[in-house]
Design a protein around this motif. Structure first.
Motif, PDB file in Angstrom:
ATOM      1  N   ASN A 145       3.919   1.513  -1.170  1.00 33.00           N
ATOM      2  CA  ASN A 145       4.548   1.605  -2.493  1.00 33.00           C
ATOM      3  C   ASN A 145       3.566   2.139  -3.530  1.00 33.00           C
ATOM      4  O   ASN A 145       3.938   2.946  -4.381  1.00 33.00           O
ATOM      5  CB  ASN A 145       5.088   0.245  -2.930  1.00 33.00           C
ATOM      6  CG  ASN A 145       6.354  -0.137  -2.204  1.00 33.00           C
ATOM      7  OD1 ASN A 145       7.043   0.714  -1.652  1.00 33.00           O
ATOM      8  ND2 ASN A 145       6.671  -1.425  -2.185  1.00 33.00           N
ATOM      9  N   ILE A 146       2.322   1.709  -3.458  1.00 31.24           N
ATOM     10  CA  ILE A 146       1.310   2.200  -4.403  1.00 31.24           C
ATOM     11  C   ILE A 146       1.055   3.686  -4.168  1.00 31.24           C
ATOM     12  O   ILE A 146       0.943   4.469  -5.113  1.00 31.24           O
ATOM     13  CB  ILE A 146       0.015   1.368  -4.286  1.00 31.24           C
ATOM     14  CG1 ILE A 146       0.266  -0.045  -4.832  1.00 31.24           C
ATOM     15  CG2 ILE A 146      -1.119   2.037  -5.046  1.00 31.24           C
ATOM     16  CD1 ILE A 146      -0.875  -1.000  -4.640  1.00 31.24           C
ATOM     17  N   LYS A 147       0.981   4.108  -2.889  1.00 30.39           N
ATOM     18  CA  LYS A 147       0.785   5.531  -2.590  1.00 30.39           C
ATOM     19  C   LYS A 147       1.962   6.361  -3.096  1.00 30.39           C
ATOM     20  O   LYS A 147       1.788   7.435  -3.652  1.00 30.39           O
ATOM     21  CB  LYS A 147       0.602   5.731  -1.084  1.00 30.39           C
ATOM     22  CG  LYS A 147      -0.739   5.287  -0.575  1.00 30.39           C
ATOM     23  CD  LYS A 147      -0.855   5.517   0.924  1.00 30.39           C
ATOM     24  CE  LYS A 147      -2.182   5.015   1.456  1.00 30.39           C
ATOM     25  NZ  LYS A 147      -2.291   5.177   2.913  1.00 30.39           N
ATOM     26  N   GLU A 148       3.171   5.829  -2.884  1.00 28.26           N
ATOM     27  CA  GLU A 148       4.368   6.537  -3.357  1.00 28.26           C
ATOM     28  C   GLU A 148       4.389   6.605  -4.877  1.00 28.26           C
ATOM     29  O   GLU A 148       4.719   7.646  -5.446  1.00 28.26           O
ATOM     30  CB  GLU A 148       5.624   5.828  -2.842  1.00 28.26           C
ATOM     31  CG  GLU A 148       6.899   6.583  -3.160  1.00 28.26           C
ATOM     32  CD  GLU A 148       8.136   5.889  -2.595  1.00 28.26           C
ATOM     33  OE1 GLU A 148       9.212   6.111  -3.175  1.00 28.26           O
ATOM     34  OE2 GLU A 148       8.017   5.141  -1.606  1.00 28.26           O
ATOM     35  N   LEU A 149       3.999   5.515  -5.537  1.00 28.85           N
ATOM     36  CA  LEU A 149       3.936   5.498  -6.994  1.00 28.85           C
ATOM     37  C   LEU A 149       2.918   6.510  -7.490  1.00 28.85           C
ATOM     38  O   LEU A 149       3.183   7.270  -8.432  1.00 28.85           O
ATOM     39  CB  LEU A 149       3.589   4.094  -7.508  1.00 28.85           C
ATOM     40  CG  LEU A 149       3.397   3.955  -9.009  1.00 28.85           C
ATOM     41  CD1 LEU A 149       4.722   4.231  -9.724  1.00 28.85           C
ATOM     42  CD2 LEU A 149       2.878   2.575  -9.350  1.00 28.85           C
ATOM     43  N   THR A 150       1.778   6.557  -6.849  1.00 25.13           N
ATOM     44  CA  THR A 150       0.743   7.522  -7.225  1.00 25.13           C
ATOM     45  C   THR A 150       1.239   8.952  -7.030  1.00 25.13           C
ATOM     46  O   THR A 150       1.049   9.811  -7.893  1.00 25.13           O
ATOM     47  CB  THR A 150      -0.523   7.282  -6.380  1.00 25.13           C
ATOM     48  OG1 THR A 150      -0.941   5.931  -6.542  1.00 25.13           O
ATOM     49  CG2 THR A 150      -1.645   8.202  -6.805  1.00 25.13           C
ATOM     50  N   SER A 151       1.882   9.199  -5.909  1.00 19.62           N
ATOM     51  CA  SER A 151       2.421  10.535  -5.629  1.00 19.62           C
ATOM     52  C   SER A 151       3.479  10.932  -6.656  1.00 19.62           C
ATOM     53  O   SER A 151       3.466  12.052  -7.167  1.00 19.62           O
ATOM     54  CB  SER A 151       3.013  10.563  -4.224  1.00 19.62           C
ATOM     55  OG  SER A 151       3.640  11.792  -3.985  1.00 19.62           O
ATOM     56  N   ASN A 152       4.374   9.996  -6.958  1.00 16.82           N
ATOM     57  CA  ASN A 152       5.419  10.278  -7.947  1.00 16.82           C
ATOM     58  C   ASN A 152       4.825  10.501  -9.327  1.00 16.82           C
ATOM     59  O   ASN A 152       5.288  11.371 -10.075  1.00 16.82           O
ATOM     60  CB  ASN A 152       6.438   9.147  -7.983  1.00 16.82           C
ATOM     61  CG  ASN A 152       7.331   9.122  -6.763  1.00 16.82           C
ATOM     62  OD1 ASN A 152       7.437  10.105  -6.043  1.00 16.82           O
ATOM     63  ND2 ASN A 152       7.964   7.980  -6.514  1.00 16.82           N
ATOM     64  N   THR A 153       3.806   9.728  -9.674  1.00 21.38           N
ATOM     65  CA  THR A 153       3.155   9.902 -10.977  1.00 21.38           C
ATOM     66  C   THR A 153       2.480  11.261 -11.053  1.00 21.38           C
ATOM     67  O   THR A 153       2.598  11.961 -12.075  1.00 21.38           O
ATOM     68  CB  THR A 153       2.125   8.774 -11.203  1.00 21.38           C
ATOM     69  OG1 THR A 153       2.778   7.511 -11.084  1.00 21.38           O
ATOM     70  CG2 THR A 153       1.492   8.894 -12.571  1.00 21.38           C
ATOM     71  N   GLU A 154       1.783  11.654  -9.991  1.00 24.42           N
ATOM     72  CA  GLU A 154       1.145  12.976  -9.976  1.00 24.42           C
ATOM     73  C   GLU A 154       2.184  14.081 -10.105  1.00 24.42           C
ATOM     74  O   GLU A 154       1.996  15.043 -10.843  1.00 24.42           O
ATOM     75  CB  GLU A 154       0.353  13.156  -8.683  1.00 24.42           C
ATOM     76  CG  GLU A 154      -0.909  12.348  -8.613  1.00 24.42           C
ATOM     77  CD  GLU A 154      -1.606  12.484  -7.262  1.00 24.42           C
ATOM     78  OE1 GLU A 154      -1.136  13.279  -6.404  1.00 24.42           O
ATOM     79  OE2 GLU A 154      -2.621  11.788  -7.074  1.00 24.42           O
ATOM     80  N   GLN A 155       3.281  13.946  -9.382  1.00 22.24           N
ATOM     81  CA  GLN A 155       4.340  14.956  -9.449  1.00 22.24           C
ATOM     82  C   GLN A 155       4.938  15.003 -10.853  1.00 22.24           C
ATOM     83  O   GLN A 155       5.201  16.081 -11.380  1.00 22.24           O
ATOM     84  CB  GLN A 155       5.430  14.656  -8.422  1.00 22.24           C
ATOM     85  CG  GLN A 155       6.507  15.716  -8.380  1.00 22.24           C
ATOM     86  CD  GLN A 155       7.544  15.438  -7.309  1.00 22.24           C
ATOM     87  OE1 GLN A 155       7.440  14.485  -6.556  1.00 22.24           O
ATOM     88  NE2 GLN A 155       8.550  16.290  -7.257  1.00 22.24           N
TER      89      GLN A 155
ATOM     90  N   THR B  76       0.832  -1.206   0.000  1.00 18.04           N
ATOM     91  CA  THR B  76       0.000   0.000   0.000  1.00 18.04           C
ATOM     92  C   THR B  76       0.866   1.255   0.000  1.00 18.04           C
ATOM     93  O   THR B  76       0.592   2.209  -0.736  1.00 18.04           O
ATOM     94  CB  THR B  76      -0.927   0.000   1.235  1.00 18.04           C
ATOM     95  OG1 THR B  76      -1.680  -1.208   1.259  1.00 18.04           O
ATOM     96  CG2 THR B  76      -1.883   1.167   1.200  1.00 18.04           C
TER      97      THR B  76
END
Length: 139
Positions: free
Chosen positions: A9-19, A7
Motif C-alpha cells: 500500500n505504501i509503494k502504491e501510494l508513493t507511485s500514485n503520488t509520483e504520478q 508495504t
C-alpha cells in the motif's frame, strides 16, 4: 503478511503520488504554454491591425489636411489644424480613458487565462492517461 500488505500500500501510494505530481506538472506546463501562446497571438493580431489602422489614419489625415489647407488657401494651416485635433484627442484619452481601457483588458485576458471549461477537460485527460503516454507526449 500484514506487513507485506502495508508495504504494498505504501509503494502504491508513493507511485500514485509520483504520478500525480508528474501529471500536475505536465498540466501546468501545458496551461502556461496555452496562455502564453494565446497572449502572443493576441498581441500579434493587435499589432498587425494597429499597424494598418495607423497607416490608413496617416493617409486620411494627410488628405484632410490638404483639403483644409486648400479651402483656407494656406497649406500649412490644414496640417496645424489636423495636428491640433490629434493633440486634443490625445489629451482626452490621457485624461479619461485609463480606467475603461484597463477594465476592458483585464476582463478580456482574465476570461482567456482562467477558462475553467478548458482546464477541467485538460485535467481530466491528463489524469486518465497512462503514465507512459503522458511522458511520451511531453518529449
Amino acid at each position: 503478511m500484514a506487513f507485506e500488505k502495508l508495504t504494498d500500500n505504501i509503494k502504491e501510494l508513493t507511485s500514485n503520488t509520483e504520478q500525480y505530481i508528474k501529471t500536475s506538472a505536465e498540466y501546468y506546463k501545458l496551461s502556461i504554454f496555452r496562455n502564453s501562446m494565446k497572449g502572443l497571438i493576441g498581441f500579434a493580431n493587435v499589432a498587425i491591425r494597429a499597424t494598418f489602422a495607423l497607416i490608413a489614419l496617416l493617409f486620411i489625415s494627410v488628405g484632410v489636411a490638404i483639403i483644409i489647407g486648400e479651402s483656407m488657401e494656406n497649406a500649412s494651416a490644414g496640417y496645424f489644424i489636423v495636428g491640433a485635433f490629434y493633440v486634443v484627442v490625445f489629451l482626452l484619452i490621457f485624461a479619461f480613458a485609463k480606467k475603461p481601457i484597463e477594465k476592458m483588458l483585464l476582463m478580456k485576458y482574465s476570461k482567456m487565462a482562467f477558462n475553467e471549461k478548458m482546464s477541467e477537460t485538460t485535467v481530466t485527460t491528463a489524469v486518465t492517461q497512462p503514465k507512459s503516454t503522458i511522458h511520451e507526449s511531453v518529449h
